[in-house]
Write an enzyme that holds these catalytic residues in place. Structure first.
Site, mmCIF file in Angstrom:
data_model
loop_
_atom_site.group_PDB
_atom_site.id
_atom_site.type_symbol
_atom_site.label_atom_id
_atom_site.label_comp_id
_atom_site.label_asym_id
_atom_site.label_seq_id
_atom_site.Cartn_x
_atom_site.Cartn_y
_atom_site.Cartn_z
ATOM 1 C CD GLU A 1 38.262 -8.335 -43.652
ATOM 2 O OE1 GLU A 1 39.484 -8.434 -43.487
ATOM 3 O OE2 GLU A 1 37.456 -9.195 -43.281
HETATM 4 C C1 ACM Z 1 36.219 -7.676 -39.318
HETATM 5 O O1 ACM Z 1 36.896 -8.157 -38.411
HETATM 6 N N1 ACM Z 1 36.480 -7.972 -40.575
HETATM 7 C C2 ACM Z 1 35.141 -6.756 -39.039
#
Ligand code: ACM
Length: 542
Positions: A345
């Site tokens: 992310e």
């Molecule tokens: C995640 O759930 N961002 C690995």
């Protein structure tokens, strides 16, 4: 403004037999029998590779039974000692633990060396006869997993802590068993909310029964930094001081972490530390102004999603000095092979910067003798031959990057959100179980069970899949009992996918075997979700 997956999360929803045994060696004259009679796989999770019942044969543990072990096998004594300690309170039997004497058959349970190459390092052969129980393995891990199987075959009252009436019987027959995958992990997020050493130890106790062999601790995130690092005291003093909603701050000292490593190891479980970057780093940035591009420490973040100060300053050398120091210390504290560096992310980091960050981090991880693990986003940005990537969000995965990386040697671990994320709610309308998220959809027990690791990402070579993982992120997990509700009974479903041959995969069988776990959980203080999909027996009270 960070446009992250977190924002997307907030916007809501994506969305025989155990047969035993197909492949099993049930002789024609001894058909597999129904649940609850003879050596039924009916009580064992994960399903063993093969089971051969011996109809009419029953072993009974007696006051004079002995636990013997082969002293040539390192740690066999520890497995025997622990098993005896588990059996003594409810049986009231002394169950002495003794080294085996060649040629002398002792009454009781024996842990032996040598099960044939087929079962490998974690497998075992279990033979239950009228007068003896033998668990044979090539390594102590196999003995340990054989013991976990026997514990499930015993009456659930064995879990009680006061002496109970017997008989303490085991159904006769043979089990040959070994894992499909060598990597079967549970992720516990101690960053969003902190969980103490005793709280984590109890989780280890409960998941080890299902032959989970890696405990992946998510130690750092926007909301908290949970491991003391020498020379960087503010990481825990400041970064560890709070959590989501301002609750459950705290951190592990290095001795605490060592204690967890040791405790996990005694359960044949290897700790994998996760140090997040380049995103999910608000807690580190709040702790040290110098880690910020503008030299100003942002406030601590106690919201659930979407810190605007998530990303480390990639252009400053201090960032890499910091990571070198942290990774050096964490590697030194961690006997296992893996170090997880996050990588997920980082949506506001340009691709080229992301790549050079990860290459530097991979070099640091290698310098300190560890293998790099990261979330799926790292595929394509690291040296594939030295990378293990954990697939978590198949809908968003760069299939080409993952396929290419796997072709060049990358290993893959599967934890698809829509099946394996233990932090999702079970269903929409269950007021008794309000805990959990739903950004990846609702995951009932059957959803957690019905998936196949090697088809999660199209186009990959199945051989690159080394295992599965059951993540429990804790943004919305505020109390320790909520961990149990979310993990049980879904974690055993993931554990079975990681251990059992695909040929044994059978929901009806799993459902029945899962029901048999209920009394064990009732009696060991695991407050599981009583899913309406399962015909649970009446609750046992402690
Ligand atoms: C995640 O759930 N961002 C690995």
């Amino acid at each position: 403004m960070v446009q992250s997956t977190n924002d997307r999360r907030r916007s809501g929803g994506l969305f025989l037999v155990l047969a035993l045994v197909a492949g099993l060696v049930v002789p024609a004259a001894q058909p597999a029998v129904a649940a609850g009679t003879a050596l039924s796989p009916a009580r064992v999770i994960p399903a063993p590779v093969s089971v051969r019942p011996a109809n009419g044969v029953t072993f009974e543990l007696r006051p004079w039974s002995v636990l013997s072990y082969d002293p040539r096998l390192p740690r066999a004594r520890q497995v025997a000692d622990d098993f005896a300690a588990q059996l003594r309170p409810a049986t009231g039997f002394p169950l002495p633990v003794v080294p085996a004497v060649p040629g002398l058959a002792l009454p009781g349970i024996s842990l032996q060396l040598g099960a044939g190459g087929q079962v490998g390092e974690e497998g075992y052969q279990l033979d239950i006869a009228a007068d003896s129980v033998r668990i044979k393995a090539n390594r102590a891990a196999g003995l340990y997993y054989g013991v976990q199987t026997v514990r499930q075959l015993l009456p659930a009252k064995v879990e009680r802590t006061s002496v109970q009436p017997g008989p303490w019987t085991l159904p006769g027959g043979s089990v040959t068993d070994y894992p499909r995958y060598g990597y079967r992990s549970a992720v516990l997020d101690v960053a969003r909310h902190f969980w103490t050493v005793p709280e984590v130890k109890k989780y280890i106790d409960d998941i080890a029964r299902y032959k989970i062999n890696y405990l992946h601790l998510h130690l750092t995130d926007d909301q908290g930094w949970r491991l003391a690092i020498t020379g960087w005291p503010r990481l825990t003093e400041v970064g560890g001081s709070t959590g989501v909603g301002g609750e459950r701050g705290g951190f592990f000292t290095q001795d605490d972490y060592r204690a967890l490593v040791e405790y996990a190891g005694a359960h044949f479980m290897t700790v994998i530390p996760e140090i997040e970057g380049p995103a999910h780093a608000n807690a580190a940035r709040s702790s040290y102004a110098k880690l910020n591009c503008d030299g100003v420490a942002p406030p601590l973040f106690t919201d659930i999603y979407g810190s605007p100060n998530s990303t480390l300053c990639l252009g400053k050398e201090i960032t890499y000095e910091f990571l070198d120091d942290v990774i050096r210390q964490v590697a030194a504290l961690t006997p296992g092979p893996y170090l997880n560096v996050g990588g997920d992310e980082a949506t506001d980091v340009p691709k080229d910067q992301y790549r050079s960050y990860l290459q530097r981090v991979q070099a640091i991880v290698a310098k300190y003798g560890k293998k790099l693990l990261g979330w799926q986003e790292v595929a394509g940005s690291t040296d594939p031959a030295r990378t293990t990537a954990q697939i978590w969000f198949p809908e968003e995965v760069d299939q080409q990057a993952v396929a290419d990386a796997s072709k060049h040697g990358a290993k893959l671990v599967m934890s698809p959100v829509e099946h394996a994320y233990l932090d999702m709610k079970y269903d929409e309308n269950n007021p008794a179980y309000p805990v959990g998220q739903f950004w990846a959809g609702y995951i009932e027990v059957r959803d957690a069970y019905d998936w196949e690791p090697e088809t999660v990402v199209p186009g990959i070579d199945g051989k690159s899949v080394i295992g599965v993982s059951a993540p429990l992120f804790t943004e919305l997990v505020f109390e320790r009992p909520d961990i149990d509700i979310l993990a049980f009974p879904r974690l055993p479903a993931i554990a079975e996918i990681g251990w059992s041959p695909a040929a044994t995969h059978d929901w009806t069988s799993f459902r029945d075997r899962l029901a048999a776990q209920g009394p064990h959980w009732d009696l060991t203080g695991v407050g599981y979700y009583r899913s309406p999909q399962i015909a649970w027996p009446p609750r046992e009270t402690r």
